[in-house]
Design a protein around this motif. Sequence first.
Motif, PDB file in Angstrom:
ATOM      1  N   LYS A  55       0.826  -1.206   0.000  1.00  0.00           N
ATOM      2  CA  LYS A  55       0.000   0.000   0.000  1.00  0.00           C
ATOM      3  C   LYS A  55       0.859   1.254   0.000  1.00  0.00           C
ATOM      4  O   LYS A  55       0.469   2.277  -0.562  1.00  0.00           O
ATOM      5  CB  LYS A  55      -0.903   0.016   1.235  1.00  0.00           C
ATOM      6  CG  LYS A  55      -2.015  -1.001   1.182  1.00  0.00           C
ATOM      7  CD  LYS A  55      -2.758  -0.979   2.493  1.00  0.00           C
ATOM      8  CE  LYS A  55      -4.004  -1.839   2.417  1.00  0.00           C
ATOM      9  NZ  LYS A  55      -4.637  -1.891   3.739  1.00  0.00           N
ATOM     10  N   LEU A  56       2.038   1.168   0.650  1.00  0.00           N
ATOM     11  CA  LEU A  56       2.932   2.329   0.650  1.00  0.00           C
ATOM     12  C   LEU A  56       3.485   2.553  -0.751  1.00  0.00           C
ATOM     13  O   LEU A  56       3.641   3.687  -1.205  1.00  0.00           O
ATOM     14  CB  LEU A  56       4.074   2.130   1.644  1.00  0.00           C
ATOM     15  CG  LEU A  56       3.673   2.096   3.118  1.00  0.00           C
ATOM     16  CD1 LEU A  56       4.885   1.836   3.996  1.00  0.00           C
ATOM     17  CD2 LEU A  56       3.018   3.416   3.513  1.00  0.00           C
ATOM     18  N   VAL A 102      10.044   4.243  -6.781  1.00  0.00           N
ATOM     19  CA  VAL A 102       9.374   3.537  -5.684  1.00  0.00           C
ATOM     20  C   VAL A 102      10.332   2.523  -5.064  1.00  0.00           C
ATOM     21  O   VAL A 102      10.476   2.431  -3.850  1.00  0.00           O
ATOM     22  CB  VAL A 102       8.103   2.820  -6.192  1.00  0.00           C
ATOM     23  CG1 VAL A 102       7.514   1.943  -5.097  1.00  0.00           C
ATOM     24  CG2 VAL A 102       7.071   3.832  -6.663  1.00  0.00           C
ATOM     25  N   THR A 119      13.221   4.515  -3.203  1.00  0.00           N
ATOM     26  CA  THR A 119      12.901   5.390  -2.073  1.00  0.00           C
ATOM     27  C   THR A 119      11.971   4.742  -1.050  1.00  0.00           C
ATOM     28  O   THR A 119      11.917   5.188   0.087  1.00  0.00           O
ATOM     29  CB  THR A 119      12.226   6.693  -2.546  1.00  0.00           C
ATOM     30  OG1 THR A 119      11.038   6.363  -3.277  1.00  0.00           O
ATOM     31  CG2 THR A 119      13.150   7.504  -3.435  1.00  0.00           C
ATOM     32  N   ILE A 120      11.224   3.732  -1.457  1.00  0.00           N
ATOM     33  CA  ILE A 120      10.270   3.123  -0.523  1.00  0.00           C
ATOM     34  C   ILE A 120      10.640   1.668  -0.234  1.00  0.00           C
ATOM     35  O   ILE A 120      10.968   1.306   0.895  1.00  0.00           O
ATOM     36  CB  ILE A 120       8.824   3.167  -1.086  1.00  0.00           C
ATOM     37  CG1 ILE A 120       8.450   4.591  -1.493  1.00  0.00           C
ATOM     38  CG2 ILE A 120       7.840   2.600  -0.064  1.00  0.00           C
ATOM     39  CD1 ILE A 120       8.361   5.567  -0.368  1.00  0.00           C
ATOM     40  N   PRO A 169      14.605   0.952   1.025  1.00  0.00           N
ATOM     41  CA  PRO A 169      14.886   1.482   2.373  1.00  0.00           C
ATOM     42  C   PRO A 169      14.096   0.763   3.459  1.00  0.00           C
ATOM     43  O   PRO A 169      14.630   0.507   4.541  1.00  0.00           O
ATOM     44  CB  PRO A 169      14.466   2.949   2.279  1.00  0.00           C
ATOM     45  CG  PRO A 169      14.559   3.280   0.838  1.00  0.00           C
ATOM     46  CD  PRO A 169      14.222   2.027   0.096  1.00  0.00           C
ATOM     47  N   LEU A 170      12.839   0.392   3.170  1.00  0.00           N
ATOM     48  CA  LEU A 170      12.044  -0.288   4.192  1.00  0.00           C
ATOM     49  C   LEU A 170      12.497  -1.731   4.371  1.00  0.00           C
ATOM     50  O   LEU A 170      12.296  -2.323   5.420  1.00  0.00           O
ATOM     51  CB  LEU A 170      10.548  -0.233   3.835  1.00  0.00           C
ATOM     52  CG  LEU A 170       9.918   1.148   3.991  1.00  0.00           C
ATOM     53  CD1 LEU A 170       8.455   1.139   3.545  1.00  0.00           C
ATOM     54  CD2 LEU A 170      10.007   1.618   5.431  1.00  0.00           C
ATOM     55  N   ARG A 186      15.197   3.081  12.910  1.00  0.00           N
ATOM     56  CA  ARG A 186      15.004   4.268  12.088  1.00  0.00           C
ATOM     57  C   ARG A 186      13.625   4.245  11.417  1.00  0.00           C
ATOM     58  O   ARG A 186      12.988   5.273  11.250  1.00  0.00           O
ATOM     59  CB  ARG A 186      16.099   4.308  11.015  1.00  0.00           C
ATOM     60  CG  ARG A 186      15.972   5.410   9.997  1.00  0.00           C
ATOM     61  CD  ARG A 186      16.619   6.685  10.494  1.00  0.00           C
ATOM     62  NE  ARG A 186      16.498   7.738   9.487  1.00  0.00           N
ATOM     63  CZ  ARG A 186      15.537   8.627   9.475  1.00  0.00           C
ATOM     64  NH1 ARG A 186      14.617   8.606  10.416  1.00  0.00           N
ATOM     65  NH2 ARG A 186      15.485   9.554   8.536  1.00  0.00           N
ATOM     66  N   ILE A 187      13.175   3.030  11.046  1.00  0.00           N
ATOM     67  CA  ILE A 187      11.907   2.914  10.337  1.00  0.00           C
ATOM     68  C   ILE A 187      10.718   3.086  11.270  1.00  0.00           C
ATOM     69  O   ILE A 187       9.734   3.710  10.935  1.00  0.00           O
ATOM     70  CB  ILE A 187      11.819   1.528   9.635  1.00  0.00           C
ATOM     71  CG1 ILE A 187      12.827   1.482   8.497  1.00  0.00           C
ATOM     72  CG2 ILE A 187      10.435   1.286   9.107  1.00  0.00           C
ATOM     73  CD1 ILE A 187      12.994   0.090   7.938  1.00  0.00           C
TER      74      ILE A 187
END
Lengths: 381, 233
Positions: free
Chosen positions: B122-123, B137, B140-141, B144-145, B227-228
Amino acid sequence: MSRPHDAAAGGLALDVTQRLGDFELAADLALPASGVTALFGASGSGKTSLLRLIAGLDRPDSGGIRLGDETLVDTRRGVFIAPHRRRLGVVFQEARLFPHYRVRGNLTYGMPHASRKRGGAAVSSFDDVVALLGIGALLDRLPGTLSGGEARRVAIGRALLSEPRMLLLDEPLSGLDAPRKHELLRYIGALAKRIDIPILFVSHAPEELTAIADHLVLLERGRVRAQGPLEELLLRFDLTEHLGGFDAASLLEVRVAGHDEAYALSTLHLADGQALAVPRVDAPPGARLRLRVPIRDVALALAPAERTSFRNQLAATVERIDASAGKHGAGHDSVVEVSLRLGEQPLRARLTRKSLDELELEEGMSVIALVRSVAFAERLA
Amino acid sequence: MPMLSEVEREAIAISLKVAGSAVGWTLLPGIALAWLLARRDFRGKALLDGFLHLPLVLPPVVVGYLLLISLGRQGWLGQWLDRLFGISLPFTWQGAAVAGGIMAFPLLVRAVRLSLEAVDPKLEAAASTLGANRWRVLATITLPLALPGVITGTLLAFARALSEFGATMTFAANIPGETRTLPLALYSLIQTPGQEAAAARLCVLSIAIAMLALLASEWLARRARRRISERDR
């Protein structure tokens, strides 16, 4: 199906079908190019599915979607514009903030490169949006530390700053407590007046849509049941059950005439000059407000009543009487619904069939409408 | 490090070089395959998944033998590499890196895949509605996650390549100064009478290096996770 009169060329138009298991969505609608449209329906009526099709997160089985002159989807010609090229700002039910970016990083994520570099205009628009949504103090926080209402506001700001051509809000108030809901509604209302892009607002709560919507699309089991200007649809007896049932309401537009501080009352003027007294509203004289008048709180009399606690007696004309109201929403056939007109303003009332017969009401008669309460005063301008 | 002998220092240097290169060449393909398995449905996915796990269950000597057949001087791939680039892998430290990388590959892919699956799609959808294309995506998403998993996978693969023995021995042999890594040096010492003390030293060194890698992985992954999901509460 009735087409909205003001569906201008710049608005969203779609005609799509999509099958999801047992559920079939077959929607055909056209939205105006400005203002707030509520996409309204019970849960499971296909609101969110429709929003996902518009945003490009799903593909319809057949049909097309256009925004202004641009074709976003056309299954016959094989056109499908990817979501990242549609320039539609989407605010999801769960704010969906990126957990590893601070609020500032979330807000700037979708900003076009040009405006991020250009400084000048874009920076002021960043500051504008931050001020408009009241999120200035949150900029250096991580999303995990925000409350529900704060996160929604940041999500709205993030969508706005991507410079979208349209804003799609999927039940942005769900899961918030009542004060947060009203607070966020106020922000969205203020926003709708400041920006000139159309807003599509998905909701299943009648009081939300009467608070900010100008235009309404009513979905029922995957189909568009009705669409048009909100005030017109609120007058339709056949839609009562969808638009609040027992709690259904009509809207009155009024102007603040003055305040009576001693009794903590405000005097409001209708367009035809008649006056209403309501508990003190927080708006300066001259401000325009939209009032929500529950249908069950309007009573009728044939002559002005004297020595009564009803402060609000408005001269009105009976426009229509619907004896079958009980079948639609009120739940029993002892009640009838009457639509009235006060000058140009429509107003609905619900009374028992017995009263109707005793008063010998007929369409075209002059009556006095007794308004017991008004709710949800919303600033218009 | 004056406490270490010349042989020990050489074995450690070769081991680090080989394991580092093994992780280096497998990292990008490993992430790509993990992404494919986590985010895409396609025919033969189960087959590919099984194939990727083979090094985990096959005897390492089988992997080494297969490498020798395909990448050896007479192998179909080896001939091609030799002709086009003048590269010859068998009996070189680069060959040891290839063997170590293949043996470590399943561990890398598994760890990265698990962490990619934990990233909420969903992110990613939200990012795409904000104008980000697939690559943005990912950069950057998604990545990193998934970083904690990528770190864990990388260090796990590094530790696995460091300890590689069978496939390396078969494909790259046990050449002092070229392919004699810690485990191979230890093996040689065990084979040599009177070197028990030296063997014990290498054994302790192996344990120390492996522990260090695991601790570093845990520490880095925890930092990335914090961090997340930082919260004030």
